[in-house]
Design a protein around this motif. Sequence first.
Motif, PDB file in Angstrom:
ATOM      1  N   CYS A 196       0.825  -1.217   0.000  1.00 16.64           N
ATOM      2  CA  CYS A 196       0.000   0.000   0.000  1.00 16.64           C
ATOM      3  C   CYS A 196       0.852   1.257   0.000  1.00 16.64           C
ATOM      4  CB  CYS A 196      -0.926  -0.001   1.219  1.00 16.64           C
ATOM      5  SG  CYS A 196      -2.122  -1.350   1.222  1.00 16.64           S
ATOM      6  N   GLU A 197       1.917   1.252   0.804  1.00 17.45           N
ATOM      7  CA  GLU A 197       2.784   2.425   0.865  1.00 17.45           C
ATOM      8  C   GLU A 197       3.446   2.701  -0.477  1.00 17.45           C
ATOM      9  OE1 GLU A 197       5.528   1.590   3.951  1.00 17.45           O
ATOM     10  OE2 GLU A 197       4.041   1.745   5.562  1.00 17.45           O
ATOM     11  N   LYS A 198       3.717   1.659  -1.223  1.00 16.58           N
ATOM     12  CA  LYS A 198       4.446   1.813  -2.481  1.00 16.58           C
ATOM     13  C   LYS A 198       3.536   2.082  -3.666  1.00 16.58           C
ATOM     14  CE  LYS A 198       8.437  -0.214  -4.765  1.00 16.58           C
ATOM     15  NZ  LYS A 198       9.429  -1.312  -4.722  1.00 16.58           N
ATOM     16  N   HIS A 199       2.324   1.533  -3.658  1.00 18.46           N
ATOM     17  CA  HIS A 199       1.508   1.564  -4.875  1.00 18.46           C
ATOM     18  C   HIS A 199       0.130   2.189  -4.704  1.00 18.46           C
ATOM     19  CE1 HIS A 199       4.527  -0.919  -6.791  1.00 18.46           C
ATOM     20  NE2 HIS A 199       4.418  -1.801  -5.817  1.00 18.46           N
ATOM     21  N   MET A 200      -0.292   2.499  -3.491  1.00 14.35           N
ATOM     22  CA  MET A 200      -1.625   3.057  -3.281  1.00 14.35           C
ATOM     23  C   MET A 200      -1.524   4.341  -2.461  1.00 14.35           C
ATOM     24  SD  MET A 200      -3.737  -0.472  -2.504  1.00 14.35           S
ATOM     25  CE  MET A 200      -5.343   0.333  -2.556  1.00 14.35           C
ATOM     26  N   SER A 201      -2.235   5.367  -2.886  1.00 11.82           N
ATOM     27  CA  SER A 201      -2.154   6.666  -2.208  1.00 11.82           C
ATOM     28  C   SER A 201      -3.490   7.010  -1.562  1.00 11.82           C
ATOM     29  CB  SER A 201      -1.759   7.766  -3.192  1.00 11.82           C
ATOM     30  OG  SER A 201      -2.658   7.801  -4.290  1.00 11.82           O
ATOM     31  N   MET A 202      -3.768   6.383  -0.431  1.00 12.05           N
ATOM     32  CA  MET A 202      -4.986   6.666   0.328  1.00 12.05           C
ATOM     33  C   MET A 202      -4.636   7.417   1.598  1.00 12.05           C
ATOM     34  SD  MET A 202      -7.307   3.200   0.076  1.00 12.05           S
ATOM     35  CE  MET A 202      -8.473   3.881   1.283  1.00 12.05           C
ATOM     36  N   GLN A 203      -5.367   8.479   1.872  1.00 12.87           N
ATOM     37  CA  GLN A 203      -5.153   9.241   3.087  1.00 12.87           C
ATOM     38  C   GLN A 203      -5.756   8.496   4.284  1.00 12.87           C
ATOM     39  OE1 GLN A 203      -3.290  12.026   3.053  1.00 12.87           O
ATOM     40  NE2 GLN A 203      -3.044  11.728   0.848  1.00 12.87           N
ATOM     41  N   SER A 204      -5.265   8.802   5.466  1.00 13.23           N
ATOM     42  CA  SER A 204      -5.786   8.181   6.669  1.00 13.23           C
ATOM     43  C   SER A 204      -7.268   8.502   6.836  1.00 13.23           C
ATOM     44  CB  SER A 204      -5.011   8.674   7.893  1.00 13.23           C
ATOM     45  OG  SER A 204      -5.487   8.070   9.065  1.00 13.23           O
ATOM     46  N   SER A 205      -8.054   7.493   7.192  1.00  9.89           N
ATOM     47  CA  SER A 205      -9.511   7.583   7.382  1.00  9.89           C
ATOM     48  C   SER A 205     -10.276   7.766   6.077  1.00  9.89           C
ATOM     49  CB  SER A 205      -9.869   8.724   8.349  1.00  9.89           C
ATOM     50  OG  SER A 205      -9.252   8.531   9.605  1.00  9.89           O
ATOM     51  N   GLU A 206      -9.599   7.644   4.936  1.00  7.12           N
ATOM     52  CA  GLU A 206     -10.271   7.819   3.640  1.00  7.12           C
ATOM     53  C   GLU A 206     -10.985   6.534   3.216  1.00  7.12           C
ATOM     54  OE1 GLU A 206      -9.235   9.272  -0.942  1.00  7.12           O
ATOM     55  OE2 GLU A 206      -7.619   8.744   0.445  1.00  7.12           O
ATOM     56  N   TRP A 207     -12.142   6.705   2.561  1.00  5.88           N
ATOM     57  CA  TRP A 207     -12.897   5.601   1.973  1.00  5.88           C
ATOM     58  C   TRP A 207     -12.850   5.772   0.457  1.00  5.88           C
ATOM     59  CZ3 TRP A 207     -16.391   2.299   4.999  1.00  5.88           C
ATOM     60  CH2 TRP A 207     -16.342   2.561   6.374  1.00  5.88           C
ATOM     61  N   VAL A 208     -12.528   4.711  -0.286  1.00  5.77           N
ATOM     62  CA  VAL A 208     -12.489   4.806  -1.744  1.00  5.77           C
ATOM     63  C   VAL A 208     -13.154   3.581  -2.359  1.00  5.77           C
ATOM     64  CG1 VAL A 208     -10.345   6.158  -1.728  1.00  5.77           C
ATOM     65  CG2 VAL A 208     -10.242   3.668  -1.986  1.00  5.77           C
ATOM     66  N   GLY A 209     -13.673   3.753  -3.575  1.00  4.40           N
ATOM     67  CA  GLY A 209     -14.215   2.631  -4.319  1.00  4.40           C
ATOM     68  C   GLY A 209     -13.103   1.878  -5.022  1.00  4.40           C
ATOM     69  N   ALA A 210     -13.283   0.591  -5.206  1.00  3.08           N
ATOM     70  CA  ALA A 210     -12.289  -0.241  -5.886  1.00  3.08           C
ATOM     71  C   ALA A 210     -13.017  -1.329  -6.665  1.00  3.08           C
ATOM     72  CB  ALA A 210     -11.314  -0.855  -4.885  1.00  3.08           C
ATOM     73  N   TYR A 211     -12.269  -2.025  -7.537  1.00  5.38           N
ATOM     74  CA  TYR A 211     -12.862  -3.062  -8.372  1.00  5.38           C
ATOM     75  C   TYR A 211     -11.959  -4.292  -8.370  1.00  5.38           C
ATOM     76  CZ  TYR A 211     -15.504   0.940 -10.105  1.00  5.38           C
ATOM     77  OH  TYR A 211     -16.284   2.067 -10.188  1.00  5.38           O
ATOM     78  N   PHE A 212     -12.573  -5.462  -8.174  1.00  3.00           N
ATOM     79  CA  PHE A 212     -11.883  -6.737  -8.280  1.00  3.00           C
ATOM     80  C   PHE A 212     -12.444  -7.453  -9.514  1.00  3.00           C
ATOM     81  CE2 PHE A 212     -10.872  -7.435  -3.463  1.00  3.00           C
ATOM     82  CZ  PHE A 212     -10.049  -6.320  -3.501  1.00  3.00           C
ATOM     83  N   THR A 213     -11.590  -7.750 -10.472  1.00  2.00           N
ATOM     84  CA  THR A 213     -12.020  -8.400 -11.707  1.00  2.00           C
ATOM     85  C   THR A 213     -11.489  -9.825 -11.765  1.00  2.00           C
ATOM     86  OG1 THR A 213     -12.150  -6.328 -12.955  1.00  2.00           O
ATOM     87  CG2 THR A 213     -11.887  -8.350 -14.234  1.00  2.00           C
ATOM     88  N   VAL A 214     -12.382 -10.765 -12.045  1.00  2.00           N
ATOM     89  CA  VAL A 214     -12.026 -12.168 -12.261  1.00  2.00           C
ATOM     90  C   VAL A 214     -12.502 -12.531 -13.658  1.00  2.00           C
ATOM     91  CG1 VAL A 214     -12.303 -14.538 -11.483  1.00  2.00           C
ATOM     92  CG2 VAL A 214     -12.232 -12.684  -9.808  1.00  2.00           C
ATOM     93  N   GLU A 215     -11.534 -12.831 -14.527  1.00  2.00           N
ATOM     94  CA  GLU A 215     -11.846 -13.083 -15.935  1.00  2.00           C
ATOM     95  C   GLU A 215     -12.601 -11.883 -16.515  1.00  2.00           C
ATOM     96  OE1 GLU A 215     -13.688 -16.927 -16.068  1.00  2.00           O
ATOM     97  OE2 GLU A 215     -11.795 -17.976 -15.673  1.00  2.00           O
ATOM     98  N   GLU A 216     -13.889 -12.018 -16.854  1.00  2.00           N
ATOM     99  CA  GLU A 216     -14.596 -10.901 -17.472  1.00  2.00           C
ATOM    100  C   GLU A 216     -15.685 -10.312 -16.575  1.00  2.00           C
ATOM    101  OE1 GLU A 216     -16.069 -12.006 -21.266  1.00  2.00           O
ATOM    102  OE2 GLU A 216     -14.084 -12.239 -22.158  1.00  2.00           O
ATOM    103  N   GLN A 217     -15.679 -10.681 -15.306  1.00  2.00           N
ATOM    104  CA  GLN A 217     -16.686 -10.158 -14.380  1.00  2.00           C
ATOM    105  C   GLN A 217     -16.009  -9.335 -13.292  1.00  2.00           C
ATOM    106  OE1 GLN A 217     -19.346 -13.128 -12.851  1.00  2.00           O
ATOM    107  NE2 GLN A 217     -20.576 -11.680 -11.688  1.00  2.00           N
ATOM    108  N   THR A 218     -16.669  -8.243 -12.889  1.00  2.00           N
ATOM    109  CA  THR A 218     -16.084  -7.315 -11.934  1.00  2.00           C
ATOM    110  C   THR A 218     -17.005  -7.105 -10.739  1.00  2.00           C
ATOM    111  OG1 THR A 218     -14.858  -6.153 -13.668  1.00  2.00           O
ATOM    112  CG2 THR A 218     -15.212  -4.957 -11.613  1.00  2.00           C
ATOM    113  N   TRP A 219     -16.417  -7.027  -9.539  1.00  2.00           N
ATOM    114  CA  TRP A 219     -17.138  -6.750  -8.310  1.00  2.00           C
ATOM    115  C   TRP A 219     -16.658  -5.412  -7.741  1.00  2.00           C
ATOM    116  CZ3 TRP A 219     -16.055 -11.371 -10.212  1.00  2.00           C
ATOM    117  CH2 TRP A 219     -17.023 -12.382 -10.132  1.00  2.00           C
ATOM    118  N   GLN A 220     -17.602  -4.605  -7.290  1.00  2.00           N
ATOM    119  CA  GLN A 220     -17.245  -3.317  -6.719  1.00  2.00           C
ATOM    120  C   GLN A 220     -16.997  -3.459  -5.225  1.00  2.00           C
ATOM    121  OE1 GLN A 220     -20.035  -0.192  -7.483  1.00  2.00           O
ATOM    122  NE2 GLN A 220     -18.621   1.421  -6.868  1.00  2.00           N
ATOM    123  N   MET A 221     -15.931  -2.814  -4.762  1.00  2.00           N
ATOM    124  CA  MET A 221     -15.535  -2.862  -3.357  1.00  2.00           C
ATOM    125  C   MET A 221     -15.493  -1.450  -2.785  1.00  2.00           C
ATOM    126  SD  MET A 221     -14.746  -6.107  -2.694  1.00  2.00           S
ATOM    127  CE  MET A 221     -14.868  -7.487  -3.846  1.00  2.00           C
TER     128      MET A 221
END
Length: 269
Positions: A196-221
């Motif tokens: 996370c420190e190297k590749h993700m820039s989230m501030q403390s206490s921050e909430w962000v949307g993300a996506y997990f993709t498996v093959e051709e289907q995606t789930w929102q996180m």
Amino acid sequence: MATTSATAIANVRCEDYCRFPSFLKRFSRFRNCESIRLPGQWVREYGTDLPLHCTLSMANGKRWVVTMIKFGNGCYFMSGWEEFVKDNYISHGDGLTFTHIGAGEFHVMRYDAKNGCPHRDDYDVWDPSWEGPAKVEPDLDSSDDYESFEDESSEDSGTEDNPALEVSGVGVIPQFSVLLKKTKHEHSLRFPSGFCEKHMSMQSSEWVGAYFTVEEQTWQMVLRNKNGKIRTKRGWKRFMTDNRIRAGMRCTFQLIDVDEVQFYVTFEL
């Protein structure tokens, strides 16, 4: 592979060329060496019929064939893209404009990261006998290698915190792997702190949307950074259920888009 073509920008009338849809991307050596994502809105409005194999053409007439892969949450130039980057000595921070003239052919313009000007070499007529400047190397380094997470032994970690692979080359997509344990992973997943420190820039206490993709289907996180620890807060339980994930499986997460926080996920028993 790079080729030459009689289809050059000069053969397209100016008034027609201005009507072709374009998009702009900023090149990053940390995430764009092996692939680059086409803007989602551009794809929805102009790229629904893009072919599997597209062509990237520079102003000097040189062309590269790249494979356009569709994931559940986006389209990416992948196979052939790395060769395009290396052949054109594209550097970190360079701006790239892609103009689609039709049938999967894109005219590409490159703008220097320091001065915003196009490179003179991109306009010179291509000589197949020329092998490039003798002392110039692509602006790529091995800074994408992964440090070990062995020191993070907290019981609350939620991950095994081992890097997915050890590499010394360049252009590696950032990734980590997790050996799932029932008691730790039923409700949430914690990301390795070093990753996370190297590749993700989230501030403390921050909430962000993300996506997990498996093959051709995606789930929102939904992810949350609490005191420097990033966890899944919503969507993880459904993701596990839909993919029939169980204890003992190893999941590998590849960060294929840092801006929209999209991971491509694979499983091993």
